[in-house]
Design an enzyme around this catalytic site. Structure first.
Site, PDB file in Angstrom:
ATOM      1  N   GLY A 277      -7.651  -7.853   8.578  1.00  0.00           N
ATOM      2  CA  GLY A 277      -6.896  -8.600   7.580  1.00  0.00           C
ATOM      3  C   GLY A 277      -5.694  -9.252   8.234  1.00  0.00           C
ATOM      4  N   TYR A 318       8.773  -1.194   4.812  1.00  0.00           N
ATOM      5  CA  TYR A 318       8.322  -0.579   6.080  1.00  0.00           C
ATOM      6  C   TYR A 318       9.335  -0.755   7.207  1.00  0.00           C
ATOM      7  CZ  TYR A 318       3.932  -1.685   3.630  1.00  0.00           C
ATOM      8  OH  TYR A 318       2.949  -1.844   2.696  1.00  0.00           O
ATOM      9  N   CYS A 346      19.536  -7.384  -6.877  1.00  0.00           N
ATOM     10  CA  CYS A 346      20.628  -6.407  -6.988  1.00  0.00           C
ATOM     11  C   CYS A 346      20.258  -5.057  -6.398  1.00  0.00           C
ATOM     12  CB  CYS A 346      20.993  -6.250  -8.457  1.00  0.00           C
ATOM     13  SG  CYS A 346      21.297  -7.840  -9.201  1.00  0.00           S
TER      14      CYS A 346
HETATM   15  N1  LLP Z   1      -9.987  -1.959   5.847  1.00  0.00           N
HETATM   16  C1  LLP Z   1      -9.399  -1.016   5.084  1.00  0.00           C
HETATM   17  C2  LLP Z   1     -10.222   0.024   4.474  1.00  0.00           C
HETATM   18  C3  LLP Z   1      -8.002  -1.032   4.878  1.00  0.00           C
HETATM   19  O1  LLP Z   1      -7.431  -0.102   4.135  1.00  0.00           O
HETATM   20  C4  LLP Z   1      -7.230  -2.060   5.495  1.00  0.00           C
HETATM   21  C5  LLP Z   1      -5.772  -2.129   5.293  1.00  0.00           C
HETATM   22  C6  LLP Z   1      -7.892  -3.029   6.260  1.00  0.00           C
HETATM   23  C7  LLP Z   1      -9.274  -2.939   6.428  1.00  0.00           C
HETATM   24  C8  LLP Z   1      -7.168  -4.154   6.936  1.00  0.00           C
HETATM   25  O2  LLP Z   1      -6.269  -3.719   7.908  1.00  0.00           O
HETATM   26  P1  LLP Z   1      -5.515  -4.786   8.818  1.00  0.00           P
HETATM   27  O3  LLP Z   1      -6.537  -5.433   9.727  1.00  0.00           O
HETATM   28  O4  LLP Z   1      -4.884  -5.776   7.920  1.00  0.00           O
HETATM   29  O5  LLP Z   1      -4.524  -3.993   9.575  1.00  0.00           O
HETATM   30  N2  LLP Z   1       0.889  -3.573   3.391  1.00  0.00           N
HETATM   31  C9  LLP Z   1       0.918  -3.052   4.738  1.00  0.00           C
HETATM   32  C10 LLP Z   1      -0.479  -2.935   5.329  1.00  0.00           C
HETATM   33  C11 LLP Z   1      -1.435  -2.097   4.495  1.00  0.00           C
HETATM   34  C12 LLP Z   1      -2.820  -2.015   5.088  1.00  0.00           C
HETATM   35  C13 LLP Z   1      -3.766  -1.372   4.141  1.00  0.00           C
HETATM   36  N3  LLP Z   1      -5.132  -1.309   4.564  1.00  0.00           N
HETATM   37  C14 LLP Z   1       1.821  -3.935   5.588  1.00  0.00           C
HETATM   38  O6  LLP Z   1       2.407  -4.888   5.073  1.00  0.00           O
HETATM   39  O7  LLP Z   1       2.007  -3.667   6.768  1.00  0.00           O
END
Ligand code: LLP
Length: 421
Positions: A277, A318, A346
């Site tokens: 992602g 984070y 705020c």
């Molecule tokens: N597959 C599963 C089952 C996941 O839970 C996730 C991300 C991905 C794929 C994709 O991971 P990536 O390639 O994006 O690292 N909001 C947080 C990140 C949360 C990720 C949740 N799961 C941030 O802003 O860092």
């Protein structure tokens, strides 16, 4: 590499000046680069060349219909984690057989939606969920293809809030219990066991945790095959990190990640799925904001922006770092000075950066947060009744608003008043 570069002293998104978009849509806003999205997707696709594979974009990172369509047209599948994401993927034209359903607590309704519309596979997260998928499949008279997400108990060495592969985390079933769970899955008439799923966390900056996890998956594949299961697909999750600073050591490249996959799992002859992602969307997006005031505090100066934590929550949530640059390129050799860069919400937590060196800025100047394409717009809220900010997609010298800023009337009229008031 991205497509947000200075030209003649001004920041561009591909061939469009950021200031032109700001004049058209107002600030703050998100802007994405088509060329960067496609380039990042292709890096993964190329990294797995020679292996039967599908890159399923984890659309939780950025799920605007225009982004999904851009990637789907390039051949991407989608990884979804809710019924809503499933419907979004379908609405963007992704066929069911390219949609993988992940997520810790799929409800019977969500499962029904996916089985009715077509699904590549469910990644099962628990035994009770497996029973519900079986029951819904039997009710609909179909067979649900599944993998089971195993928790390999590996330290992803990332921020605690986005690590998922340790035994203390809520995700998957313990790898030690896999034989029992697969035996049960194999006995359920509404399920077809096709493979194994693993995802250990996000923003991983080293290959080692992947290697540990994938080695365990390879061993498990052989064991489950020996126990009579036809394991033919491996979903390896997402998680490869991106450089959030220009100075930092860069995380491994997709090509190195692909080589690791081939090394640890290539001999098994399985179809490979990955769910990136962040690496696809993260550096393909900026959040652009305007300085409202420069305020001199007792011992520091504050840049007060029109963007806030509700628009980009990653720093507050984070402690995440985003590079912040002036849209007007600073003159060479101009002296930088430290600012605390904050939004108008705020809460003290509404702070994007402390004592960040920036060129001298004044009210009205535009600045851009880099690496904001993933987990930016999708995590935004309307806290403080601040409208969700628009999203813009650039493609070469064209740009289009792909989500409008709602009006205050739209926001207020979403509420309904009970009859007694
Ligand atoms: N597959 C599963 C089952 C996941 O839970 C996730 C991300 C991905 C794929 C994709 O991971 P990536 O390639 O994006 O690292 N909001 C947080 C990140 C949360 C990720 C949740 N799961 C941030 O802003 O860092």
């Amino acid at each position: 590499m991205d497509h947000f570069l200075y030209r003649d002293g001004a920041l561009y998104a591909e061939d469009v000046p950021i200031s032109e978009i700001a004049a058209a849509v107002g600030t703050p806003f998100y802007v994405y680069s088509t060329a960067t999205l496609l380039r990042h997707f292709k890096l993964f696709d190329d990294a797995l060349e020679g292996t039967d594979h599908l890159v399923c974009y984890a659309m939780k990172a950025a799920s605007n219909q225009a982004i999904l369509k851009t990637l789907a047209q390039a051949g991407a599948g989608m990884d979804v984690v809710s019924g809503g994401e499933y419907l979004r993927a379908k609405a963007a034209g992704v066929p069911g057989d390219k949609i993988v359903f992940s997520g810790v607590g799929k409800t019977a309704d969500e499962i029904r939606t996916a089985l009715t519309g077509g699904i590549r596979q469910f990644n099962v997260e628990s035994e009770p969920e497996m029973e519900v998928i079986n029951a819904v499949a039997l009710e609909l008279g179909v067979i649900a293809p599944i993998t089971v997400r195993v928790n390999p108990d590996v330290d992803a060495k990332t921020h605690a809030k986005i690590a998922t592969g340790k035994s203390e985390n809520k995700f998957g079933i313990p790898i030690a219990r896999a034989s029992d769970v697969y035996a049960r899955a194999g006995s359920l008439p509404g399920l077809e066991v096709i493979g194994i799923d693993v995802h250990i966390g996000s923003q991983l900056t080293e290959l080692e945790p992947f290697e540990l996890a994938y080695t365990k998956v390879a061993e498990l594949t052989e064991r489950l095959r020996a126990e009579g299961h036809n394991i033919r697909r491996l979903d390896l999750g997402g998680g490869l990190g991106i450089p959030y600073t220009r100075s930092n050591d860069a995380p491994p490249l997709p090509v190195e990640y692909g080589a690791l996959i081939k090394k640890t799992l290539g001999h098994l002859g399985c179809e490979i799925e990955i769910e990136p992602g962040r690496l696809i969307a993260g550096n393909a997006g900026l959040m652009v904001s305007k300085v409202i005031y420069v305020k001199s505090g007792e011992d520091r100066d504050f840049l007060i922006l029109d963007g806030a934590m509700n628009d980009l929550i990653r720093p507050a949530m984070y402690e995440a770092h985003h590079d912040i640059v002036a849209v007007q390129e600073p003159a060479p050799g101009v002296e930088q000075r430290p600012y605390d860069i904050v939004g108008p919400v705020c809460e003290s937590g509404d702070t994007f950066a402390k004592q960040r060196n920036m060129p001298p800025l004044q009210a009205g100047d535009l600045i851009a947060f880099r690496s904001a394409g993933a987990y930016g717009a999708v995590m935004a809220s309307e806290y403080n009744t601040r409208p969700l900010i628009p999203e813009v997609l650039v493609n070469g010298d064209q740009f289009a608003v792909i989500r409008e800023r709602p009006s205050f009337d739209e926001i207020i009229n979403r509420d309904t008043i009970p009859s007694w008031l």
